[in-house]
Design an enzyme around this catalytic site. Structure first.
Site, short mmCIF file in Angstrom:
data_model
loop_
_atom_site.label_atom_id
_atom_site.label_comp_id
_atom_site.label_asym_id
_atom_site.label_seq_id
_atom_site.Cartn_x
_atom_site.Cartn_y
_atom_site.Cartn_z
N CYS A 47 0.84 -1.20 0.00
CA CYS A 47 0.00 0.00 0.00
C CYS A 47 0.88 1.26 0.00
O CYS A 47 1.89 1.33 0.70
CB CYS A 47 -0.91 -0.01 1.23
SG CYS A 47 -2.02 1.41 1.29
N CYS A 51 0.52 4.63 7.05
CA CYS A 51 -0.11 4.44 8.37
C CYS A 51 0.85 3.66 9.27
O CYS A 51 1.23 2.52 8.94
CB CYS A 51 -1.43 3.70 8.22
SG CYS A 51 -2.47 4.44 6.92
N CYS A 54 0.40 -0.09 10.37
CA CYS A 54 -0.10 -1.09 9.42
C CYS A 54 1.01 -1.89 8.74
O CYS A 54 1.94 -1.33 8.14
CB CYS A 54 -0.95 -0.40 8.36
SG CYS A 54 -1.74 -1.58 7.25
N CYS A 91 -16.58 -8.94 5.29
CA CYS A 91 -15.91 -7.65 5.07
C CYS A 91 -14.64 -7.85 4.27
O CYS A 91 -13.73 -8.57 4.71
CB CYS A 91 -15.61 -7.02 6.42
SG CYS A 91 -14.75 -5.45 6.26
N CYS A 124 -19.56 -5.78 3.54
CA CYS A 124 -18.81 -4.58 3.90
C CYS A 124 -17.54 -4.57 3.07
O CYS A 124 -16.95 -5.63 2.82
CB CYS A 124 -18.48 -4.64 5.39
SG CYS A 124 -17.42 -3.30 5.94
N CYS A 184 -19.23 2.16 8.63
CA CYS A 184 -18.58 1.50 9.76
C CYS A 184 -17.33 2.34 10.04
O CYS A 184 -16.45 2.43 9.18
CB CYS A 184 -18.20 0.08 9.35
SG CYS A 184 -17.09 -0.75 10.49
N ARG A 257 -18.10 -2.88 17.77
CA ARG A 257 -17.36 -4.12 17.44
C ARG A 257 -16.04 -4.19 18.20
O ARG A 257 -15.18 -3.31 18.04
CB ARG A 257 -17.13 -4.19 15.92
CG ARG A 257 -16.51 -5.51 15.45
CD ARG A 257 -16.60 -5.66 13.93
NE ARG A 257 -17.97 -5.56 13.50
CZ ARG A 257 -18.44 -4.61 12.67
NH1 ARG A 257 -17.62 -3.73 12.15
NH2 ARG A 257 -19.71 -4.57 12.35
N1 SAM Z 1 -6.82 0.56 3.39
C1 SAM Z 1 -8.06 0.73 3.99
C2 SAM Z 1 -8.08 1.86 4.98
O1 SAM Z 1 -7.03 2.33 5.38
O2 SAM Z 1 -9.18 2.27 5.36
C3 SAM Z 1 -8.62 -0.52 4.65
C4 SAM Z 1 -7.77 -1.45 5.44
S1 SAM Z 1 -7.13 -0.85 6.99
C5 SAM Z 1 -6.07 -2.20 7.34
C6 SAM Z 1 -8.50 -0.94 8.12
C7 SAM Z 1 -8.27 -0.62 9.56
O3 SAM Z 1 -7.60 -1.69 10.22
C8 SAM Z 1 -7.42 0.58 9.93
O4 SAM Z 1 -8.09 1.79 9.77
C9 SAM Z 1 -7.12 0.30 11.38
O5 SAM Z 1 -8.14 0.80 12.21
C10 SAM Z 1 -7.11 -1.23 11.45
N2 SAM Z 1 -5.75 -1.75 11.65
C11 SAM Z 1 -4.79 -1.88 10.71
N3 SAM Z 1 -3.65 -2.37 11.25
C12 SAM Z 1 -3.89 -2.53 12.58
C13 SAM Z 1 -3.10 -2.97 13.68
N4 SAM Z 1 -1.82 -3.32 13.52
N5 SAM Z 1 -3.66 -3.02 14.90
C14 SAM Z 1 -4.95 -2.64 15.07
N6 SAM Z 1 -5.75 -2.21 14.07
C15 SAM Z 1 -5.22 -2.14 12.83
C1 DTB Z 2 -11.37 -2.57 11.49
O1 DTB Z 2 -11.68 -1.58 12.18
N1 DTB Z 2 -10.55 -3.52 11.87
C2 DTB Z 2 -10.36 -4.51 10.81
C3 DTB Z 2 -11.35 -4.02 9.74
N2 DTB Z 2 -11.86 -2.80 10.27
C4 DTB Z 2 -10.93 -3.89 8.33
C5 DTB Z 2 -8.97 -4.68 10.42
C6 DTB Z 2 -8.05 -5.04 11.57
C7 DTB Z 2 -6.70 -5.24 11.02
C8 DTB Z 2 -5.74 -5.77 12.04
C9 DTB Z 2 -4.38 -5.91 11.54
C10 DTB Z 2 -4.18 -6.86 10.42
O2 DTB Z 2 -4.90 -7.87 10.27
O3 DTB Z 2 -3.24 -6.61 9.64
FE1 SF4 Z 3 -2.86 1.22 3.43
FE2 SF4 Z 3 -2.81 0.00 5.81
FE3 SF4 Z 3 -3.10 2.65 5.69
FE4 SF4 Z 3 -5.12 1.04 4.87
S1 SF4 Z 3 -4.31 1.22 6.95
S2 SF4 Z 3 -4.32 2.89 3.82
S3 SF4 Z 3 -3.94 -0.66 4.02
S4 SF4 Z 3 -1.28 1.47 5.00
#
Ligand code: SAM
Ligand code: DTB
Ligand code: SF4
Length: 332
Positions: A47, A51, A54, A91, A124, A184, A257
């Site tokens: 990506c 973030c 992530c 989702c 979703c 959501c 959730r």
């Molecule tokens: N790329 C899209 C976005 O940024 O909206 C969708 C995927 S993103 C992985 C969805 C959500 O997962 C993030 O907004 C965050 O709240 C959660 N998330 C991602 N990595 C995480 C982590 N290491 N621990 C907890 N929550 C995480």
């Molecule tokens: C949300 O709030 N949590 C989910 C979903 N929406 C997409 C994602 C959690 C991701 C946790 C870290 C991972 O699996 O990489």
């Molecule tokens: Fe990309 Fe992860 Fe940020 Fe979603 S949360 S925009 S997947 S870097």
């Protein structure tokens, strides 16, 4: 809900707060049901965004295997497995900054959504930024809810993400709502934010018009190779329970959730979260890339607590927009 009101809730002794949240919960959710949602990463890693929590950002060295957009048959197989294991919501997440109408990959996603939505689960998607046109196309294809988290307060956001802004996030949420999708929207605890940041995030979320249909509360899962791999001050169970209780009161009709981070929680801690007002979980042993408790463990916990899994509701409608309340900043 105004910041001062949220702060007053936060300042209550925990059991007084829990009594308040339980009353709100019972007034709106008289069913002892937990919604089971299955996540699937349909495009993983690589990506462009930064973030800092992530594992899927191309800017970090998480060692995650990048995977192209899954083909429809493979997604359908996973969606059917999810439905057969009792999930009522599927989702699909993609590690993109956003999607653009007319591109091959977006057409592919729409095609996937059309078929998944015929399975009778809520659908979703979380694909990053959406414009009005993309939002309409997703809605028409059968998406019931769009996940787009604010993650933290406006003030703390630039410490966590620099490649897009809080206003970008709000604009996408507005576009999703205008297209008639439910939203959501929640956040992550444990990003080094203060309690004030958490309450400010809930203030913004609770002021959406309409309020979100679901509010995921994630606890940071520190991912190797990311700037937050060492974690920040870990969020205590009581702090998590407090935030869930406040979310329940501030957004009474939303599914709250209990999201990422359940592998770090005892069953007793999860029980407390359900008591505080959480009524939805991610279900299945994988989130997008990180671990989640096993299906059997979750079913056992639900049974032990005398709760039950929510039954399918394929006819979910987005709540009506009423413009009596002040609009969120992105509406102007
Ligand atoms: N790329 C899209 C976005 O940024 O909206 C969708 C995927 S993103 C992985 C969805 C959500 O997962 C993030 O907004 C965050 O709240 C959660 N998330 C991602 N990595 C995480 C982590 N290491 N621990 C907890 N929550 C995480
Ligand atoms: C949300 O709030 N949590 C989910 C979903 N929406 C997409 C994602 C959690 C991701 C946790 C870290 C991972 O699996 O990489
Ligand atoms: Fe990309 Fe992860 Fe940020 Fe979603 S949360 S925009 S997947 S870097």
């Amino acid at each position: 809900m105004l910041y001062q009101e949220l702060q007053a809730l936060y300042d209550l002794p925990l059991f007084d707060l829990l009594k308040r949240s339980r009353d709100v919960h019972d007034a709106h959710w008289n069913d002892n049901e937990i919604q089971l949602c299955t996540l699937l990463s349909i495009k993983t890693g690589g990506c462009s965004e930064d973030c800092s929590y992530c594992a899927q950002s191309a800017r970090h060295s998480s060692g995650l295997q990048i995977e192209r957009l899954m083909d429809k048959d493979a997604v359908m197989e996973r969606a059917k497995l999810a439905r057969d294991s009792g999930s009522t919501r599927f989702c699909m997440g993609a590690a993109w900054r956003g999607v653009r109408s007319g591109t091959k990959r977006f057409e592919q996603v729409l095609d996937i959504v059309r078929d998944v939505s015929a399975l009778g689960m809520e659908v979703c998607t979380t694909l990053g930024e959406l414009g009005p046109e993309e939002a309409l196309q997703l809605k028409e294809a059968g998406v019931t809810a769009y996940n787009h988290n604010l993650d933290t307060s406006r003030e703390h956001y630039p410490n966590i993400v620099t490649t897009h802004t809080y206003d970008d996030r709000l604009r996408t949420i507005r576009n999703a709502q205008d297209a008639g999708m439910s939203v959501c929207c929640g956040g992550i605890l444990g990003l080094g934010e203060t309690p004030e940041d958490r309450l400010k995030m809930l203030e913004v979320i609770s002021e959406f018009n309409p309020q979100p249909e679901s509010v995921p509360i994630n606890s940071l899962m520190p991912m190797p190779g990311t700037p937050l791999e060492e974690g920040k001050d870990p969020v205590t169970v009581f702090e998590l329970v407090r935030m869930i209780a406040i979310a329940r009161i501030a957004v009474p009709k939303a599914k709250v959730r209990l999201s990422a981070g359940r592998t770090q929680l005892s069953e007793e801690a999860q029980a407390m979260c359900f008591f505080a007002g959480a009524n939805s979980i991610f279900y299945g042993d994988k989130l997008l890339t990180a671990k989640n408790p096993s299906i059997q463990k979750d079913l056992d916990l639900i049974k032990q607590l005398g709760l039950s899994a929510k039954q399918p509701n394929p006819n979910l409608n987005a709540p009506e927009t009423s413009c009596e309340k002040p609009l969120s900043p992105c509406c102007s």
